[in-house]
Scaffold this motif. Structure first.
Motif, PDB file in Angstrom:
ATOM      1  N   ALA A 128       0.876  -1.237   0.138  1.00 19.15           N
ATOM      2  CA  ALA A 128       0.083  -0.021   0.044  1.00 19.15           C
ATOM      3  C   ALA A 128       0.984   1.349  -0.106  1.00 19.15           C
ATOM      4  N   PHE A 129       2.111   1.318   0.734  1.00 16.95           N
ATOM      5  CA  PHE A 129       2.857   2.435   0.840  1.00 16.95           C
ATOM      6  C   PHE A 129       3.519   2.581  -0.535  1.00 16.95           C
ATOM      7  N   GLY A 130       4.100   1.328  -1.238  1.00 14.99           N
ATOM      8  CA  GLY A 130       4.705   1.450  -2.775  1.00 14.99           C
ATOM      9  C   GLY A 130       3.400   1.888  -3.688  1.00 14.99           C
ATOM     10  N   MET A 131       2.470   1.420  -3.420  1.00 13.73           N
ATOM     11  CA  MET A 131       1.326   2.168  -4.212  1.00 13.73           C
ATOM     12  C   MET A 131       1.155   3.696  -4.376  1.00 13.73           C
ATOM     13  N   ILE A 132       1.362   3.971  -3.032  1.00 12.94           N
ATOM     14  CA  ILE A 132       1.225   5.603  -2.806  1.00 12.94           C
ATOM     15  C   ILE A 132       2.435   6.282  -3.349  1.00 12.94           C
ATOM     16  N   VAL A 133       3.567   5.794  -3.427  1.00 11.45           N
ATOM     17  CA  VAL A 133       4.828   6.229  -3.764  1.00 11.45           C
ATOM     18  C   VAL A 133       4.629   6.188  -4.920  1.00 11.45           C
ATOM     19  N   GLN A 134       4.321   5.266  -5.789  1.00 14.19           N
ATOM     20  CA  GLN A 134       4.220   5.078  -7.320  1.00 14.19           C
ATOM     21  C   GLN A 134       2.982   6.158  -7.747  1.00 14.19           C
ATOM     22  N   HIS A 135       1.990   6.215  -7.151  1.00 18.17           N
ATOM     23  CA  HIS A 135       0.726   7.247  -7.390  1.00 18.17           C
ATOM     24  C   HIS A 135       1.399   8.661  -7.101  1.00 18.17           C
ATOM     25  N   GLU A 136       2.320   8.851  -6.453  1.00 19.02           N
ATOM     26  CA  GLU A 136       2.718  10.234  -6.330  1.00 19.02           C
ATOM     27  C   GLU A 136       3.594  10.529  -7.433  1.00 19.02           C
ATOM     28  N   GLN A 137       4.658   9.650  -7.671  1.00 21.60           N
ATOM     29  CA  GLN A 137       5.627   9.992  -8.666  1.00 21.60           C
ATOM     30  C   GLN A 137       4.982   9.968 -10.110  1.00 21.60           C
ATOM     31  N   GLN A 138       3.853   9.220 -10.303  1.00 27.98           N
ATOM     32  CA  GLN A 138       3.355   9.512 -11.536  1.00 27.98           C
ATOM     33  C   GLN A 138       2.423  10.695 -11.577  1.00 27.98           C
ATOM     34  N   HIS A 139       1.855  11.280 -10.694  1.00 23.81           N
ATOM     35  CA  HIS A 139       1.519  12.622 -10.979  1.00 23.81           C
ATOM     36  C   HIS A 139       2.659  13.561 -10.863  1.00 23.81           C
ATOM     37  N   ASP A 140       3.732  13.460 -10.261  1.00 22.05           N
ATOM     38  CA  ASP A 140       5.108  14.425 -10.583  1.00 22.05           C
ATOM     39  C   ASP A 140       5.368  14.208 -12.006  1.00 22.05           C
ATOM     40  N   GLU A 141       5.204  13.231 -12.854  1.00 30.18           N
ATOM     41  CA  GLU A 141       5.460  13.138 -14.124  1.00 30.18           C
ATOM     42  C   GLU A 141       4.352  14.022 -14.862  1.00 30.18           C
ATOM     43  N   THR A 142       3.322  13.799 -14.355  1.00 33.67           N
ATOM     44  CA  THR A 142       2.099  14.538 -14.980  1.00 33.67           C
ATOM     45  C   THR A 142       2.306  16.006 -14.809  1.00 33.67           C
ATOM     46  N   MET A 143       2.750  16.560 -13.744  1.00 34.30           N
ATOM     47  CA  MET A 143       3.101  17.751 -13.437  1.00 34.30           C
ATOM     48  C   MET A 143       4.186  18.304 -14.072  1.00 34.30           C
ATOM     49  N   LEU A 144       5.352  17.375 -14.464  1.00 26.70           N
ATOM     50  CA  LEU A 144       6.349  17.976 -15.276  1.00 26.70           C
ATOM     51  C   LEU A 144       5.761  18.060 -16.602  1.00 26.70           C
ATOM     52  N   ALA A 145       4.909  17.245 -17.057  1.00 24.42           N
ATOM     53  CA  ALA A 145       4.130  17.426 -18.521  1.00 24.42           C
ATOM     54  C   ALA A 145       3.318  18.633 -18.639  1.00 24.42           C
ATOM     55  N   THR A 146       2.962  19.191 -17.546  1.00 24.06           N
ATOM     56  CA  THR A 146       2.066  20.316 -17.542  1.00 24.06           C
ATOM     57  C   THR A 146       2.943  21.635 -17.503  1.00 24.06           C
ATOM     58  N   HIS A 147       4.246  21.406 -16.731  1.00 26.53           N
ATOM     59  CA  HIS A 147       5.477  22.408 -16.884  1.00 26.53           C
ATOM     60  C   HIS A 147       5.800  22.617 -18.390  1.00 26.53           C
ATOM     61  N   GLN A 148       5.966  21.509 -19.096  1.00 23.95           N
ATOM     62  CA  GLN A 148       6.266  21.737 -20.568  1.00 23.95           C
ATOM     63  C   GLN A 148       5.114  22.604 -21.145  1.00 23.95           C
ATOM     64  N   LEU A 149       3.911  22.318 -20.763  1.00 21.12           N
ATOM     65  CA  LEU A 149       2.856  22.944 -21.536  1.00 21.12           C
ATOM     66  C   LEU A 149       2.742  24.696 -20.853  1.00 21.12           C
ATOM     67  N   ARG A 150       3.191  24.843 -19.944  1.00 24.11           N
ATOM     68  CA  ARG A 150       3.012  26.325 -19.329  1.00 24.11           C
ATOM     69  C   ARG A 150       3.786  27.157 -20.343  1.00 24.11           C
ATOM     70  N   SER A 151       3.388  28.440 -20.220  1.00 23.95           N
ATOM     71  CA  SER A 151       4.202  29.651 -20.894  1.00 23.95           C
ATOM     72  C   SER A 151       4.951  30.217 -19.796  1.00 23.95           C
ATOM     73  N   GLY A 152       5.891  30.959 -20.212  1.00 19.91           N
ATOM     74  CA  GLY A 152       6.756  31.814 -19.413  1.00 19.91           C
ATOM     75  C   GLY A 152       8.045  31.714 -19.514  1.00 19.91           C
ATOM     76  N   ALA A 153       8.783  32.163 -18.589  1.00 14.22           N
ATOM     77  CA  ALA A 153      10.302  32.054 -18.304  1.00 14.22           C
ATOM     78  C   ALA A 153      10.450  30.590 -17.807  1.00 14.22           C
ATOM     79  N   PRO A 154      11.672  30.051 -17.883  1.00 16.93           N
ATOM     80  CA  PRO A 154      12.049  28.703 -17.440  1.00 16.93           C
ATOM     81  C   PRO A 154      11.971  28.808 -15.838  1.00 16.93           C
ATOM     82  N   VAL A 155      11.511  27.991 -15.256  1.00 21.80           N
ATOM     83  CA  VAL A 155      11.614  27.783 -13.707  1.00 21.80           C
ATOM     84  C   VAL A 155      12.226  26.287 -13.318  1.00 21.80           C
ATOM     85  N   LEU A 156      12.459  25.323 -14.214  1.00 21.24           N
ATOM     86  CA  LEU A 156      13.225  24.288 -13.940  1.00 21.24           C
ATOM     87  C   LEU A 156      14.525  24.275 -14.451  1.00 21.24           C
ATOM     88  N   SER A 157      15.357  23.518 -13.681  1.00 20.99           N
ATOM     89  CA  SER A 157      16.981  23.273 -14.343  1.00 20.99           C
ATOM     90  C   SER A 157      17.342  21.830 -14.025  1.00 20.99           C
TER      91      SER A 157
END
Length: 430
Positions: A128-157
Motif C-alpha cells: 500500500a505504501f509502494g502504491m502511494i509512492v508510485q501514485h505520487e511519482q506518476q502525478h509528478d511526471e504529469t506535473m512535469l508534463a504540465t510544466h512543459q505546456l506552461r508559457s513563461g520563463a523557465p523555472v526548472l533546471s
C-alpha cells in the motif's frame, strides 16, 4: 527487488514528496492555480490529489484513522471531474493544499511506524505504501508534463544528459520462443503487471534504439505527413483534424527545426529520441520506414529475456535497481538522452534505452493478462480495459525509478502526445 523495510518505505515517501515540492514551489500561486492546458489539471489539483489518495489508503484504510478532510474527497476524485472542468471546482488554495498534504504525511508516517507489514495482503511487502509512492511519482511526471505546456520563463533546471554513441544503430534479432511476461514476485508490482505467464513470441527484429529526431525529420522531409498511404484510416483523419505536421513543440525557423522545452527555445537535437508524438504518428513513421510498431509482448521480451539463462530479468541490464549509468529516469535530466548514451543499460541482445528517455508506443491495446485479478481497486486498471487505448512501455526521463521496471505498463489514447512519448520500430523476419 528485495522486500522493502520501513526505513526504505519512509525514504521513498520522502523522495516523492521532495519532487512534488520542487515542481510546485518552482512557480507562484497564480501558476499553481491556472490551467495551462485543458488536457491537464491545475498543478494545485495534483498537489492536493496526491495527499487525498494518501489519506484514503494509508491513513483511513491501512491505519483505520478518522478522516482528515472527508469533505474534499469528491473534489479530488479523478473519476468525478474531467481535467478540463477542475479549475471551476472549489479547490484548496496553494497554502491550504500544502498544509493538508503535510498533515496527511505526518499521520501516514505514524501509521507506517505502527503497522505490521505482514498482517494482510494490502500491506504485505509494504504494497500500500509502494502504491502511494508510485501514485505520487506518476502525478509528478504529469506535473512535469504540465510544466512543459506552461508559457513563461523557465523555472526548472537540470544538467544535460550524457553524450550518445553513433555506433548504436540498426536492429537486433530477438529469437523466437517462449518467455515469461509479467511478474508474481515484485512486491510493488501493480495488478496489471500480474500474473507472470508464458508467451511464445515468434522471432522478430527490433530497433536497437528509439527513433531519433534525425530519422523522424527525414520522414517529415519526405512528405510523410502529407501522404495518406502511411497512415491508418483513423490516423489520417486525426492528422487532418488536428493539423499535425511535426512533433508537438517543434516549429520551423528558416530551414531549421526548433523546439520549445520547459521555457527554453533551442534547435532540435538530431541525436535525441523523438518525443511528444502520438500513436498515429509513430504508426505512420513505421509504415513509411517499411516496419511496424512492436507488440507489447515483443517489447517486453526484448527488454527482459536473457538468452543465456532463459529467465526474464527485472530490467534489461539485470535485477539491480536503476543507477545513473543505466537509464535516464527521475527528472535527473530534462530531456531524452542522445541515442547510445547508456551502454550499461542495454539488454543481453544489445537493445538500448528500453528504460527511461521516452515512453514507447506499442501496437497492443490495453487489457489484463490471463488470470488478471483486481488489486486493490478496479479504478486503477480494470475499468480502462478494452477502451480506445494503446500500451506504452519503458518510462521516460520524467518517470521515477519507483514507477518503472521491465514489467511496468502504461496506457493512453492514441491521439495523446503531451506525454513524453516516443517509439522504436520492429519488423518480421524476411
Amino acid at each position: 527487488m528485495t522486500t522493502p523495510d520501513k526505513d526504505l518505505i519512509a525514504a521513498e515517501l520522502d523522495r516523492a514528496r521532495a519532487r512534488t515540492a520542487l515542481l510546485t514551489d518552482a512557480v507562484d500561486d497564480d501558476d499553481l492555480t491556472r490551467q495551462h492546458s485543458t488536457l491537464m489539471s491545475p498543478l494545485v489539483w495534483d498537489l492536493a490529489h496526491v495527499g487525498n489518495q494518501e489519506e484514503l489508503w494509508l491513513v483511513r484504510d491501512v491505519g483505520g484513522r478518522q478522516p482528515i478532510r472527508q469533505d474534499i474527497d469528491h473534489l479530488y476524485d479523478a473519476f468525478k471531474h474531467a481535467r478540463r472542468d477542475r479549475p471551476t471546482l472549489p479547490l484548496l488554495d496553494p497554502a491550504e493544499a500544502r498544509r493538508y498534504v503535510a498533515q496527511v504525511r505526518d499521520k501516514a508516517l505514524d501509521v507506517l511506524d505502527r503497522v505490521r507489514l505482514d498482517e494482510r495482503p494490502l500491506v504485505a511487502g509494504g504494497f500500500a505504501f509502494g502504491m502511494i509512492v508510485q501514485h505520487e511519482q506518476q502525478h509528478d511526471e504529469t506535473m512535469l508534463a504540465t510544466h512543459q505546456l506552461r508559457s513563461g520563463a523557465p523555472v526548472l533546471s537540470a544538467p544535460p544528459p550524457p553524450p550518445g554513441d553513433r555506433r548504436v544503430r540498426g536492429e537486433a534479432l530477438i529469437p523466437g520462443g517462449p518467455f515469461t511476461m509479467g511478474t508474481d514476485t515484485d512486491p510493488w508490482a501493480l495488478d496489471n503487471e500480474r500474473p507472470a505467464h508464458v508467451v511464445d513470441v515468434p522471432a522478430f527484429l527490433i530497433d536497437v534504439a528509439p527513433v531519433s529526431n534525425a530519422a523522424y525529420a527525414a520522414f517529415i522531409d519526405a512528405g510523410g505527413y502529407d501522404d495518406p498511404r502511411f497512415w491508418s484510416e483513423r490516423g489520417w483523419a486525426h492528422r487532418q483534424e488536428a493539423g499535425l505536421a511535426a512533433p508537438m513543440h517543434w516549429f520551423r525557423d528558416g530551414d531549421s527545426w526548433m523546439y520549445r522545452r520547459f521555457g527554453h527555445v533551442e534547435p532540435v537535437r538530431m541525436d535525441e529520441p523523438v518525443v511528444h508524438v502520438c500513436y498515429f504518428e509513430a504508426e505512420a513513421y513505421a509504415r513509411w520506414a517499411g516496419k511496424r510498431l512492436p507488440t507489447e509482448a515483443e517489447w517486453e521480451k526484448a527488454a527482459r529475456w536473457d538468452p543465456a539463462t532463459g529467465r526474464s530479468r527485472r530490467y534489461p541490464w539485470g535485477d539491480e535497481a536503476p543507477g545513473p549509468e543505466h537509464a535516464n529516469l527521475g527528472q535527473r535530466h530534462l530531456a531524452p538522452a542522445p541515442v547510445g548514451a547508456y551502454p550499461a543499460g542495454a539488454s543481453p541482445l544489445g537493445v538500448h534505452q528500453l528504460i527511461g528517455d521516452v515512453w514507447e508506443w506499442t501496437s497492443t491495446g490495453w487489457h489484463g493478462y490471463p488470470g488478471f485479478r483486481v488489486f486493490p481497486y478496479a479504478e486503477y486498471s480494470e475499468v480502462f480495459f478494452g477502451g480506445d487505448y494503446r500500451v506504452l512501455r519503458g518510462g521516460s526521463f520524467g518517470t521515477d525509478p519507483a514507477a518503472c521496471r521491465g514489467t511496468f505498463r502504461n496506457w493512453d489514447h492514441p491521439i495523446r502526445r503531451q506525454i513524453f512519448s516516443g517509439f522504436r520500430c520492429a519488423r518480421d523476419l524476411p
